[in-house]
Scaffold this motif. Structure first.
Motif, PDB file in Angstrom:
ATOM      1  N   ASN A  12       0.832  -1.200   0.000  1.00  0.00           N
ATOM      2  CA  ASN A  12       0.000   0.000   0.000  1.00  0.00           C
ATOM      3  C   ASN A  12       0.871   1.256   0.000  1.00  0.00           C
ATOM      4  OD1 ASN A  12      -2.638   1.073  -0.118  1.00  0.00           O
ATOM      5  ND2 ASN A  12      -2.664   1.425   2.085  1.00  0.00           N
ATOM      6  N   ARG A  13       1.957   1.209   0.752  1.00  0.00           N
ATOM      7  CA  ARG A  13       2.881   2.358   0.797  1.00  0.00           C
ATOM      8  C   ARG A  13       3.591   2.545  -0.544  1.00  0.00           C
ATOM      9  NH1 ARG A  13       6.284   0.844   4.879  1.00  0.00           N
ATOM     10  NH2 ARG A  13       7.441  -0.280   3.265  1.00  0.00           N
ATOM     11  N   ARG A  43       0.446   2.881  -3.512  1.00  0.00           N
ATOM     12  CA  ARG A  43      -0.612   3.880  -3.352  1.00  0.00           C
ATOM     13  C   ARG A  43      -0.156   5.058  -2.503  1.00  0.00           C
ATOM     14  NH1 ARG A  43      -5.538   2.044  -0.939  1.00  0.00           N
ATOM     15  NH2 ARG A  43      -6.575   3.695  -2.084  1.00  0.00           N
ATOM     16  N   ARG A  70       0.264   5.277   0.648  1.00  0.00           N
ATOM     17  CA  ARG A  70      -0.526   5.381   1.877  1.00  0.00           C
ATOM     18  C   ARG A  70       0.131   4.486   2.917  1.00  0.00           C
ATOM     19  NH1 ARG A  70      -6.623   5.671  -0.638  1.00  0.00           N
ATOM     20  NH2 ARG A  70      -6.165   7.481  -1.939  1.00  0.00           N
ATOM     21  N   TYR A 121      -0.316   2.639   5.550  1.00  0.00           N
ATOM     22  CA  TYR A 121      -1.064   1.719   6.415  1.00  0.00           C
ATOM     23  C   TYR A 121      -1.426   0.486   5.584  1.00  0.00           C
ATOM     24  CZ  TYR A 121      -5.057   3.800   3.930  1.00  0.00           C
ATOM     25  OH  TYR A 121      -5.923   4.242   2.948  1.00  0.00           O
ATOM     26  N   THR A 167      -4.031  -1.874   4.129  1.00  0.00           N
ATOM     27  CA  THR A 167      -5.442  -1.779   3.781  1.00  0.00           C
ATOM     28  C   THR A 167      -6.016  -3.188   3.618  1.00  0.00           C
ATOM     29  OG1 THR A 167      -7.029  -0.664   2.337  1.00  0.00           O
ATOM     30  CG2 THR A 167      -5.081  -1.625   1.274  1.00  0.00           C
ATOM     31  N   ASN A 168      -7.327  -3.287   3.466  1.00  0.00           N
ATOM     32  CA  ASN A 168      -7.951  -4.605   3.387  1.00  0.00           C
ATOM     33  C   ASN A 168      -7.706  -5.299   2.051  1.00  0.00           C
ATOM     34  OD1 ASN A 168      -9.768  -3.006   1.904  1.00  0.00           O
ATOM     35  ND2 ASN A 168     -11.346  -3.100   3.482  1.00  0.00           N
ATOM     36  N   LEU A 175      -6.074  -4.713  -2.086  1.00  0.00           N
ATOM     37  CA  LEU A 175      -5.449  -3.945  -3.154  1.00  0.00           C
ATOM     38  C   LEU A 175      -5.681  -4.682  -4.459  1.00  0.00           C
ATOM     39  CD1 LEU A 175      -2.005  -3.224  -1.469  1.00  0.00           C
ATOM     40  CD2 LEU A 175      -3.718  -1.511  -2.051  1.00  0.00           C
ATOM     41  N   THR A 190      -5.085  -8.265   2.988  1.00  0.00           N
ATOM     42  CA  THR A 190      -4.288  -8.277   4.206  1.00  0.00           C
ATOM     43  C   THR A 190      -5.095  -8.956   5.304  1.00  0.00           C
ATOM     44  OG1 THR A 190      -3.272  -6.199   3.489  1.00  0.00           O
ATOM     45  CG2 THR A 190      -2.947  -6.845   5.790  1.00  0.00           C
ATOM     46  N   VAL A 218      -6.101  -7.316   8.727  1.00  0.00           N
ATOM     47  CA  VAL A 218      -7.029  -6.199   8.537  1.00  0.00           C
ATOM     48  C   VAL A 218      -8.428  -6.738   8.244  1.00  0.00           C
ATOM     49  CG1 VAL A 218      -7.591  -4.175   7.121  1.00  0.00           C
ATOM     50  CG2 VAL A 218      -5.210  -4.631   7.769  1.00  0.00           C
ATOM     51  N   GLU A 259     -11.622  -6.115  10.685  1.00  0.00           N
ATOM     52  CA  GLU A 259     -12.823  -5.444  10.170  1.00  0.00           C
ATOM     53  C   GLU A 259     -14.059  -6.329  10.312  1.00  0.00           C
ATOM     54  OE1 GLU A 259     -10.820  -2.553   6.753  1.00  0.00           O
ATOM     55  OE2 GLU A 259     -11.778  -4.423   6.138  1.00  0.00           O
ATOM     56  N   GLU A 273     -13.827   5.761  -6.352  1.00  0.00           N
ATOM     57  CA  GLU A 273     -13.120   6.967  -5.921  1.00  0.00           C
ATOM     58  C   GLU A 273     -13.169   8.079  -6.960  1.00  0.00           C
ATOM     59  OE1 GLU A 273      -9.236   5.640  -4.759  1.00  0.00           O
ATOM     60  OE2 GLU A 273      -9.984   4.731  -2.904  1.00  0.00           O
TER      61      GLU A 273
END
Length: 154
Positions: free
Chosen positions: A59-60, A63, A65, A67, A69-70, A72, A89, A92, A96, A125
């Motif tokens: 994610n880093r 994207r 970001r 953290y 994420t759930n 990708l 992930t 995560v 959730e 998005e």
């Protein structure tokens, strides 16, 4: 599953503590069914279940970001064959599901359908109308698979 698009699936699990409970939920036949119901064209998809460290790094790096994420989605081609990687992930997704009060299976089904739609060009998005269309499609696919609306009550 006549009438559904063909799928070549690679299902991969990283090594991490607790991976067996995720393997138990994500049986190949089940994951194949979820993806095929969300597809509109033949596909070659890899689903990889990773730990928090790998999820964070991806994610880093991709994207920007910082953290885990759930899910990708890495989409490489949409036509004539959908080619994509879905990376989920596990910690995560598990957290959730617990916070939402739903089964791990139901949450994985939702996220895999969600990622499969992204792989075909759906995007939530890009605006409210696109987000509403994508959510409606997710709800429709999941209902056809026997799952409740993942957005109800949120």
């Amino acid at each position: 599953m006549k009438g559904l698009p063909a799928l070549t699936l690679s299902l991969q699990f990283a090594r991490f503590d607790g991976v067996q409970s995720h393997r138990d939920v994500l049986q190949r036949q089940r994951v194949t069914r979820w993806i095929r119901h969300a597809l509109q064209a033949p596909a070659e998809i890899t689903v990889r279940i990773v730990d928090a460290e790998e999820g964070l790094a991806l994610n880093r790096d991709y994207r920007h970001r910082d953290y885990a994420t759930n899910v990708l989605t890495f989409d490489y081609a949409i036509s004539p064959v959908v080619v994509a990687d879905l990376v989920l992930t596990a910690p995560v997704v598990e957290r959730e599901a617990r916070e939402l009060g739903i089964s791990l299976q139901a949450h994985y089904a939702h996220l895999i359908v969600h990622g499969t739609l992204h792989a075909q060009g759906w995007d939530h998005e890009t605006g409210e109308e696109d987000a509403e269309r994508m959510e409606a499609r997710e709800i429709e696919v999941l209902a056809g698979l026997g799952f409740d609306n993942p957005y109800a009550g949120r």
